[in-house]
Design an enzyme around this catalytic site. Sequence first.
Site, PDB file in Angstrom:
ATOM      1  N   HIS A 272      -0.780 -12.310   1.734  1.00  0.00           N
ATOM      2  CA  HIS A 272      -1.260 -13.574   2.296  1.00  0.00           C
ATOM      3  C   HIS A 272      -2.455 -13.393   3.227  1.00  0.00           C
ATOM      4  O   HIS A 272      -3.155 -14.357   3.522  1.00  0.00           O
ATOM      5  CB  HIS A 272      -0.128 -14.268   3.071  1.00  0.00           C
ATOM      6  CG  HIS A 272       0.979 -14.772   2.191  1.00  0.00           C
ATOM      7  ND1 HIS A 272       2.049 -13.988   1.850  1.00  0.00           N
ATOM      8  CD2 HIS A 272       1.178 -15.962   1.585  1.00  0.00           C
ATOM      9  CE1 HIS A 272       2.878 -14.678   1.063  1.00  0.00           C
ATOM     10  NE2 HIS A 272       2.371 -15.882   0.885  1.00  0.00           N
TER      11      HIS A 272
ATOM     12  N   HIS B 115       3.563 -23.195  -4.921  1.00  0.00           N
ATOM     13  CA  HIS B 115       3.627 -21.866  -4.304  1.00  0.00           C
ATOM     14  C   HIS B 115       4.043 -20.821  -5.332  1.00  0.00           C
ATOM     15  O   HIS B 115       5.097 -20.913  -5.932  1.00  0.00           O
ATOM     16  CB  HIS B 115       4.655 -21.873  -3.160  1.00  0.00           C
ATOM     17  CG  HIS B 115       4.752 -20.562  -2.443  1.00  0.00           C
ATOM     18  ND1 HIS B 115       5.924 -19.848  -2.365  1.00  0.00           N
ATOM     19  CD2 HIS B 115       3.819 -19.830  -1.789  1.00  0.00           C
ATOM     20  CE1 HIS B 115       5.706 -18.730  -1.673  1.00  0.00           C
ATOM     21  NE2 HIS B 115       4.445 -18.699  -1.308  1.00  0.00           N
TER      22      HIS B 115
ATOM     23  N   ARG C  32       5.425   4.274  -4.728  1.00  0.00           N
ATOM     24  CA  ARG C  32       5.400   2.920  -5.240  1.00  0.00           C
ATOM     25  C   ARG C  32       6.531   2.152  -4.560  1.00  0.00           C
ATOM     26  O   ARG C  32       7.691   2.243  -4.955  1.00  0.00           O
ATOM     27  CB  ARG C  32       5.581   2.944  -6.771  1.00  0.00           C
ATOM     28  CG  ARG C  32       5.122   1.676  -7.491  1.00  0.00           C
ATOM     29  CD  ARG C  32       6.159   0.602  -7.454  1.00  0.00           C
ATOM     30  NE  ARG C  32       5.645  -0.684  -7.903  1.00  0.00           N
ATOM     31  CZ  ARG C  32       5.257  -1.644  -7.049  1.00  0.00           C
ATOM     32  NH1 ARG C  32       5.275  -1.457  -5.746  1.00  0.00           N
ATOM     33  NH2 ARG C  32       4.861  -2.812  -7.543  1.00  0.00           N
TER      34      ARG C  32
ATOM     35  N   TYR D 276       8.010  -6.520 -15.044  1.00  0.00           N
ATOM     36  CA  TYR D 276       8.268  -5.337 -15.869  1.00  0.00           C
ATOM     37  C   TYR D 276       8.672  -5.723 -17.290  1.00  0.00           C
ATOM     38  O   TYR D 276       9.638  -5.215 -17.847  1.00  0.00           O
ATOM     39  CB  TYR D 276       9.318  -4.433 -15.202  1.00  0.00           C
ATOM     40  CG  TYR D 276       8.828  -3.879 -13.878  1.00  0.00           C
ATOM     41  CD1 TYR D 276       7.736  -3.020 -13.839  1.00  0.00           C
ATOM     42  CD2 TYR D 276       9.429  -4.231 -12.675  1.00  0.00           C
ATOM     43  CE1 TYR D 276       7.263  -2.521 -12.627  1.00  0.00           C
ATOM     44  CE2 TYR D 276       8.953  -3.734 -11.464  1.00  0.00           C
ATOM     45  CZ  TYR D 276       7.880  -2.884 -11.452  1.00  0.00           C
ATOM     46  OH  TYR D 276       7.402  -2.393 -10.259  1.00  0.00           O
TER      47      TYR D 276
ATOM     48  N   CYS E  61       5.144   4.976 -13.183  1.00  0.00           N
ATOM     49  CA  CYS E  61       5.119   3.538 -12.911  1.00  0.00           C
ATOM     50  C   CYS E  61       4.641   2.809 -14.168  1.00  0.00           C
ATOM     51  O   CYS E  61       3.740   3.282 -14.867  1.00  0.00           O
ATOM     52  CB  CYS E  61       4.158   3.271 -11.766  1.00  0.00           C
ATOM     53  SG  CYS E  61       3.962   1.524 -11.408  1.00  0.00           S
TER      54      CYS E  61
END
Lengths: 508, 508
Positions: free
Chosen positions: B94, B70, B169, B354, B216
Amino acid sequence: MTFLSFCFLKNDSVSVQVEQADAGLPPTERSSSLPVFSHDEVTKHRSLEDGVWVTYKGGVYDVTEFVPMHPGGNKILLAAGGALEPFWALYAVHDQEYVLEILSKYKVGELSAEDLKKQGEAKESDPYSSDPERHPVLRINSKKPFNAEPPPEILTESYITPHVLFFKRNHLPVPQVDPASYRLQVEGLPRGALTLSLKDLKTRFPKHTVTATLQCAGNRRSDMNQVKEVKGLNWGISAIGNAKWSGARLRDVLLAAGFGPDVAKWARHVHFEGLDKDVTGSAYGTSIPINKAMNEDGDVLLAYEMNGEDIPADHGFPVRVVVPGVVGARNVKWLGRIVVSAEESSSHWQQHDYKVFSPGTDWSKVDHTSSPAIQELPVQSAITVPADGAQIDHSDETLTVKGYAWSGGGREVVRVDVSLDGGKTWQVAQLRSGDKGQPDEPSPPPGRSWAWKLWELTAPLPPDADELEIICKAVDNGYNVQPDTIPPIWNLRGLLNNAWHRVKVKVT
Amino acid sequence: MTFLSFCFLKNDSVSVQVEQADAGLPPTERSSSLPVFSHDEVTKHRSLEDGVWVTYKGGVYDVTEFVPMHPGGNKILLAAGGALEPFWALYAVHDQEYVLEILSKYKVGELSAEDLKKQGEAKESDPYSSDPERHPVLRINSKKPFNAEPPPEILTESYITPHVLFFKRNHLPVPQVDPASYRLQVEGLPRGALTLSLKDLKTRFPKHTVTATLQCAGNRRSDMNQVKEVKGLNWGISAIGNAKWSGARLRDVLLAAGFGPDVAKWARHVHFEGLDKDVTGSAYGTSIPINKAMNEDGDVLLAYEMNGEDIPADHGFPVRVVVPGVVGARNVKWLGRIVVSAEESSSHWQQHDYKVFSPGTDWSKVDHTSSPAIQELPVQSAITVPADGAQIDHSDETLTVKGYAWSGGGREVVRVDVSLDGGKTWQVAQLRSGDKGQPDEPSPPPGRSWAWKLWELTAPLPPDADELEIICKAVDNGYNVQPDTIPPIWNLRGLLNNAWHRVKVKVT
């Protein structure tokens, strides 16, 4: 060759070897039919109104018409009414044949034999005669003033660069300073000037040590020059070095001199003046922003030691400024004077040099007020081993590539990518902050990474390649990267070449 | 499609439109011959030892074998023994057919009709149902969580970006915060926790206003994605905006909470936690270095106003952190908790997202500890007008190109070069720090240039060109430049694309 070609008498654009054979005007011209003048007559011509006359090796020249075209500006008037020789000894860029050709056009007469003899008797002194000895391994870009760099493959053999191998970048002769009588003037503060002896600096303020890399703005200029001609010393990739500097913090000295909240309201810059002076008596000078000077994390030093010893003559004995993360030109050597000011330094080196322009800007349209004085430098790296053009043995299984990487403003280099195939694929080099096999220096806090990193990559030699184009590029912790190519950052002074460094090697 | 494709349930790698038609398993499978289990039976399977069972729309699935695969890691265990629906409502990634295909492989039975009915009666709540309304002009990259940007040509119409047009965001649903009961916890200091109401923040500390651009880390990812696929929201060039933020300085709040010289000896980071929480109750969190937080020139705000009004819900009502010059991800919205610490935040967003890696690093060999968390951002610029693919009238005499430019770390953009011929020649654009026709905002001190510049170039339309490749590149006052091309800065998360921005237009 245009007049612009020797536009930079005071700065680092001396793109030629300035020590040449003693070129003089053809002796035949001595027996010309031009009139003979006395020294007294020549001295009457010292202004545009009265005409500007000079003498050179017995000739008399009326250069009035040339004054507006003199790339060094009005400084030519300082020589008016007298001999050119002492000025040309200082600004050795004049010692070139084409300069003499220009001069010959302005000949108006001969100096009287008697006065010529007197001139000859006046001791001709070379202002560079007191310059220190230098190691012959250095590659000289200019002898007078002295500008030289170490061979790249030696440069990265040690994390701390020995002063002997540290690049020398002098704008003027090295001044002789007596440490006992040395005085530093701190001015511009409301309490009046503060005068500090060398002993004061060493005893009245805590001693701080900072490992900092200094880099000349012209480092790697020679590669930029190959794209399209630029003006400046033809530096290779070694106009950079890393040393341990010790001294008083500028911040502490300014606080002792009376810097406080009231001053902070108007103060914007700190000026530095060297004791290296030109024939007019004006010193090398420049300035930095006040917040770099006063910031506790700025680490600006009035350094009196380099690598644990007195600062050597070529590096600023007895005191130089060390402005970590900032272009070499602001790290003033032989420091004589500090001035806190609301204005930026008005010096040539602050206002008309050490600025970068768009690749489309040429000398005909450059406006120096349009660009800020360089302070912090961009991210940089270069390959020191192998050398460009080296031959690699085809039977070697691996290839080792070495170099340095550094960024300005205290930004830490966090990664160096190396390509062996001209940029198609990249591998990550090992970084270190110490000598090979030794522990790294401790990591400084964010924003205070003043020292370079040395890097190394050992990778399988690509099979079946006749030639490799090896490239390096660094990334700093502001995630700034180096540009791919030089042409888009080309600028007329050839400053701040930080494009990817490329070397080609043959596999034989 | 591999399991790695949905590796980033918690971050911004949702590279697909996550709101899709209500895809369910084929109804034929309901009448399978698989055994029927009660809810009680399912709840016994909540560990690797006992097996990990889940239900989805009446099916029972034993996903024990899938747990190690997963991409979201052990978080799958939170759903063990119960229904998947509430988790998938939160992590809308999902809701895709291939996820259901994977799930179908693990089907072991049917949930009893009685328990299925009970599940249906349990009110299914959409965690995003309280999200605020947004303006339809925004281009949506992900609805849940909401991520959207304005059209580029609108973005640069105003120097200050209206909040409606400011890129959104969000990592999680927008939390509903009652300003009257809002409390900010400040922890980690020797005096113990300090609790501040919104009123405390507004009245106990001076109000500071900073004009700061937020960007961002994924801005311009879509162009990087075209070079080679990356994981992340497919941002265009408008994940950037410029606003006036007002609030208390973080420094002042930390000093009031007891930050002093003793704390400075050990404190290295300041953590921020949002009030936006995932189903496990863990909040969005991250940290910045202490020197950015405490530096008087750092200008870090706990902002309660954006452009002179209460901060809108999408931007962090009632309080967000504004860390000027630093990546958007550290500017935590809906701020709930501040912790002074010797360590960096251990959060997913600090440690495993990040971060930027070498172009040669793929998912199979990425080591997140090898790269620092992004803080300061590199120099950036983009062309907002004309748009890529626009048609220019051949009879136009001039062409006007517009865009924005900005750099991280308080570095001021000092020049933008524009090329109309694919980078062969360059012209310098006009910069402004205010709306067109209005006076520029006053220049901030060096190192505190937090706001973008808008730029514009009007130049003769090159004659006889059918197509123009227009390029822009910016230079900041650390003389950092943008790299020429994307491939050498490509990274698997598609972060920090700051290569030259290029648009092609047709001349017709």
